[in-house]
Design a protein around this motif. Structure first.
Motif, mmCIF file in Angstrom:
data_model
loop_
_atom_site.group_PDB
_atom_site.id
_atom_site.type_symbol
_atom_site.label_atom_id
_atom_site.label_comp_id
_atom_site.label_asym_id
_atom_site.label_seq_id
_atom_site.Cartn_x
_atom_site.Cartn_y
_atom_site.Cartn_z
ATOM 1 N N UNK A 92 100.134 83.169 -1.554
ATOM 2 C CA UNK A 92 98.886 84.532 -1.030
ATOM 3 C C UNK A 92 98.247 84.853 -2.056
ATOM 4 N N UNK A 93 98.018 84.414 -3.336
ATOM 5 C CA UNK A 93 97.230 84.519 -4.320
ATOM 6 C C UNK A 93 95.833 83.495 -4.101
ATOM 7 N N UNK A 94 95.872 82.248 -4.232
ATOM 8 C CA UNK A 94 94.783 81.723 -4.010
ATOM 9 C C UNK A 94 93.895 82.537 -2.141
ATOM 10 N N UNK A 128 102.532 84.674 4.251
ATOM 11 C CA UNK A 128 102.777 83.892 3.774
ATOM 12 C C UNK A 128 104.310 83.870 4.321
ATOM 13 N N UNK A 129 105.451 85.308 3.773
ATOM 14 C CA UNK A 129 106.926 85.753 3.648
ATOM 15 C C UNK A 129 107.300 85.168 5.498
ATOM 16 N N UNK A 130 106.440 85.211 6.036
ATOM 17 C CA UNK A 130 107.133 85.139 8.113
ATOM 18 C C UNK A 130 106.608 83.529 8.002
ATOM 19 N N UNK A 131 106.026 82.949 7.298
ATOM 20 C CA UNK A 131 105.386 81.683 8.287
ATOM 21 C C UNK A 131 104.948 80.970 7.109
ATOM 22 N N UNK A 132 105.905 81.080 5.845
ATOM 23 C CA UNK A 132 105.704 80.111 5.157
ATOM 24 C C UNK A 132 105.790 78.445 5.541
ATOM 25 N N UNK A 133 107.379 78.323 6.668
ATOM 26 C CA UNK A 133 106.972 77.214 6.916
ATOM 27 C C UNK A 133 105.652 76.381 8.332
ATOM 28 N N UNK A 134 105.157 77.498 8.278
ATOM 29 C CA UNK A 134 104.060 76.338 9.198
ATOM 30 C C UNK A 134 102.927 76.074 8.478
ATOM 31 N N UNK A 135 102.872 76.359 7.143
ATOM 32 C CA UNK A 135 102.047 75.859 5.883
ATOM 33 C C UNK A 135 102.055 74.119 5.373
#
Length: 166
Positions: free
Chosen positions: A16-18, A48-55
């Motif tokens: 998130x910071x990046x 990112x909390x919801x979609x971190x698996x897609x990152x």
């Protein structure tokens, strides 16, 4: 050494910071980043909390330098953010190429991306990678907390001959 890998849930704060730093650079001169910072930060954290698996993220010398996502795990790259201090070293190109390769391996024929229309550097980045402008529309941006013009781009993905897929 450059490594591209899936993100881990405990890395979402760093990602998130990046994203926030890259976002602030992308809207410089277009909007008041300071006034929108809280909404943008919340949007990155929530996404990112919801979609971190897609990152997928990219590391250089064991340091996370950027990330990309396909929010719906389809043929659309919803996010691609490289930390401003790491830009210009080919990391975005490497991450984009990996995203495209994975989409092609999953059977997608076309890769799609979208960005705000005035993000000249992002549009040039995608066009430099072979993407072509397909549409222009206005939509609400949670990160900017206002309506924005968005541009959609797409690229035909190289496909393996059928004999190599079997």
């Amino acid at each position: 050494m450059i490594v591209i890998r899936h993100a881990r849930q405990n890395e979402t704060g760093l990602l998130a910071a990046i994203g926030l730093r890259a976002w602030a650079k992308a809207i410089a001169g277009l909007a008041d980043a300071a006034a929108m910072r809280v909404a943008a930060e919340r949007a990155f954290v929530d996404f990112l909390a919801k979609h971190w698996l897609s990152v997928l993220l990219i590391e250089e010398e064991n340091r996370i330098c950027g990330w990309a996502a396909r929010e719906d795990l389809d043929s659309t790259i919803s996010d691609l953010w490289i930390d401003p201090g790491a830009q210009g070293r080919g990391l975005g190109k490497a991450l984009l190429a990996e995203m495209e390769q994975r989409m092609a391996a999953e059977g997608f024929d076309v890769a799609n991306a979208r960005t705000h229309a005035q993000n000249v550097s992002a549009v040039a980045f995608f066009q430099g990678a072979g993407y072509r402008v397909k549409w222009l529309s206005t939509a609400y941006s949670q990160k900017l907390d206002r309506d924005m013009e968005f541009i959609g781009l797409s690229k035909q993905l190289a496909s393996e001959p059928m004999s190599e897929r079997i």
